[in-house]
Design a protein around this motif. Structure first.
Motif: not given
Length: 661
Positions: A336-343
């Protein structure tokens, strides 16, 4: 403008080596190697006040970790035995051991590498959720009972009990070399990433990490390592949650994060393509990932050493299953940190635009930007990253000291006094601490050798898993088959990995998802093109293009196949000569309906000579094994834990009562 990036192909740096980070910390090696081989990024150093706050967090982490070592050194000073120092007196409870297991295998590579991998390749990493479950079940039900009930301290003691000394020493040497090399890079690479983003002094961080780990390992032994790991695990989770909460809030909520990830094709998780050449599919992760993690986790000294330190086998299994919860939590936080970073960076990728120079700098840069108006919170993330490093390095130092003492020192000098044994154990911790820190220094100069060093660690896990599987599951395999199988597995793993380095896999198997710089306002961003592949042999399109997660599969299955064949050619091992507790009769699960077929599959091992409890009480099935151990130069102590009928579990409390026959 949009831009696609290659992963550097599935070379040893980006593919073979990826098994190391996937194994020990979920990341991919192309990130770390990029980090190690590229220059300093274009970031400006932090202001003095920010740097001061970050140093406060890091210093506090180091002081607390060292303080735990001092506490246990004072508390346990009257229990000066190597058994107390190396395995905590075998009286640990499952709670701290579970936290320690999770922290040890979730290194700073997880904190920095996994979010970056999700950012670039998507959330398919979450499928390791399945892999972890399979690995923990197999470890707790297949490997742990054998190791725990045999009363060993080093996992490689089992190889001598089951086969002979040459097999034991070969496996021990391989483990020592690969662990030293990997630990050095674990210390160096995260320190370099944080140095390039936060302005931390690189070598100050490297030496501080090495000194602190060596200090509390040498003073407090396994108990200090376990309790320090437990504390560091809490710091890691708090750091991740802080980033997730602030990041999702900044993006407009978790719903918006998932929506942006979906629009960017980051949520295409389930790919059931059976092609073993594909980097990450459902099958490569669930099958290849299971072999990879079992090779480093299920038969790894660091894991087993903590499990056998528990006071009962039930506590050891509980530690593994609660550790599974920790693995799942860290995995989800990282994904989820990776997805948040992408957003956050979906319209202006800092790596593409040249703001940072390597993918592993994405997470630190994201944190610095996210908390730019909140002094102190970036320091919490720094503490989170260094907690991962400390826990992994401390576990490695303690495990290295244990296998060296048990497999070499104790075998050569079986009559050492308790006091001398303890001092030797502490000396070994100090020695390996210095060696691992020195390896971290050398890592900055090795360049391509770093790739080879990391690949060795990943490629040795599969053959080692195959070797222990031969001993535990195949009672007819002899020592010649075991040794030949180990060598065959290593040769196969090295063959495919070196071939992948010389002939990188086609870009179609490793192509990352698109990254955009539309809103960066930069004019110097250029389009990347796929690498032009030179003339390639046919084998480069198949064997050398194998997914890095299958390297351990190849090594393990190759080891097992060669071991079985060589044993048939050189004469099968007689089952009656093998103590039953060294074999796990899994055939009972498949032949439960027929005693005849069960007995046939036992290959002469006397599993029906009485219940395990009766065998332990009268020692009949272990007399021959005990004599064999004594002939090999080992002490008569710690042969097998006792069985507690009230708790229905094996118990180290009864250990001393049954060691003399």
């Amino acid at each position: 403008m949009s831009r696609l990036f290659t992963s550097g192909s599935q070379s040893i740096g980006a593919s073979a080596s990826a098994s190391v980070l996937s194994t020990y910390g979920l990341g991919t090696l192309d990130q770390i190697l990029c980090l190690c081989l590229q220059g300093v990024g274009h970031l400006q150093p932090l202001s003095g006040s920010y740097r001061y706050i970050h140093r406060v967090f890091k210093t506090a982490l180091f002081i607390i970790s060292s303080g735990i070592g001092v506490f246990y050194a004072i508390k346990e000073r009257k229990k000066a035995t190597s058994r107390e120092f190396l395995v905590g007196g075998r009286q640990m409870s499952f709670g701290p051991v579970a936290l320690s297991l999770t922290a040890s295998f979730m290194s700073a590579v997880t904190v920095l590498g996994t979010p970056a991998d999700v950012y670039r390749f998507g959330a398919s990493f979450v499928l390791f959720f399945i892999t972890y479950g399979l690995v923990i079940i197999l470890t707790s039900e297949l490997f742990l009972p054998v190791f725990y009930r045999s009363g060993i301290t080093s996992t490689y003691e089992y190889l001598q009990l089951r086969f002979n000394k040459p097999v034991r020493y070969a496996a021990t040497v391989i483990y020592i070399v690969q662990t030293i090399l990997y630990t050095g890079v674990v210390v160096y690479a995260p320190a370099l990433a944080l140095n390039q983003v936060t302005g931390f002094d690189l070598w100050g961080s490297v030496f501080a990490t090495g000194i602190v780990c060596t200090f509390y390992c040498t003073l407090g032994g396994l108990k200090a390592v376990v309790w320090t790991d437990a504390f560091q695990m809490v710091v890691m989770i708090v750091g991740f949650l802080t980033v997730l909460i602030q990041g999702s809030t900044y993006a407009g909520g978790l719903h918006n994060v998932l929506e942006q990830a979906e629009n960017g094709s980051r949520l295409n998780i389930f790919d059931f393509d059976v092609d073993p050449l594909r980097r990450h599919t459902f099958w490569t992760i669930s099958v290849g990932g299971t072999f990879t993690w079992l090779g480093i986790y299920g038969v790894n000294q660091s894991t087993i050493q903590r499990c056998i330190s528990c006071k009962t086998e039930k506590h050891a299994k509980l530690a593994l299953y609660f550790n599974l919860l920790g693995l799942w939590i860290i995995l989800l936080c990282a994904v989820f940190s990776g997805l948040t970073m992408y957003a956050h960076f979906k319209d202006c990728d800092p790596w593409t635009s040249g703001i940072i120079s390597a993918p592993d700098q994405l997470m630190p840069y994201f944190v610095m930007e996210l908390f730019s108006t909140m002094p102190g919170l970036p320091g919490l993330f720094v503490a989170c990253a260094f907690s991962g490093t400390l826990s992994t390095v401390a576990a490695s130092i303690n495990a290295l000291a244990t296998v060296t003492f048990e497999d070499f020192v104790k075998s050569c000098f079986p009559r050492l006094s308790d006091k001398l044994s303890t001092w030797i154990s502490k000396g070994l911790c100090l020695l390996f601490g210095v060696i691992c820190t020195s390896t971290a220094v050398a890592a900055s100069l090795m360049g391509g050798v770093i790739q080879a060093a990391l690949s060795i660690h990943g490629m040795c896990g599969g053959p080692m898993l195959g070797l222990f599987s031969l001993g535990i599951l195949f009672p007819f395999v002899n020592w010649k088959g075991a040794l030949a199988g180990l060598l065959t597995g290593i040769l196969l793993s090295f063959w495919v990995a070196i071939g992948a380095f010389i002939y990188p896999a086609p870009a179609s198997k490793t192509w990352p998802l698109p990254l955009s710089t539309d809103q960066c306002g930069l004019s110097n961003v250029t389009e990347s093109v796929p690498p032009v592949l030179s003339s390639r042999p046919a084998i480069a399109e198949t064997w050398y293009a194998l997914s890095y997660l299958h390297y351990s599969t190849v090594g393990c299955l190759g080891c097992i196949a060669a071991g079985v064949i060589i044993s048939f050619l050189t004469g099968l091992q007689k089952g009656k000569d093998i103590p039953p507790l060294l074999i796990r009769p899994v055939c009972n699960l498949f032949c439960f309906w027929s005693k005849k077929y069960k007995t046939l599959c036992w290959c002469g091992v006397q599993h029906d000579s009485g219940t395990e409890q009766e065998n332990l009480e009268n020692g009949s099935t272990w007399k021959q094994g005990a004599e064999s151990v004594l002939q090999n130069g080992l002490k008569q102590e710690s042969l097998v834990p006792g069985y507690d009928p009230k708790d229905k579990s094996y118990d180290n409390m009864a250990l001393e009562k049954i060691t003399h026959f």
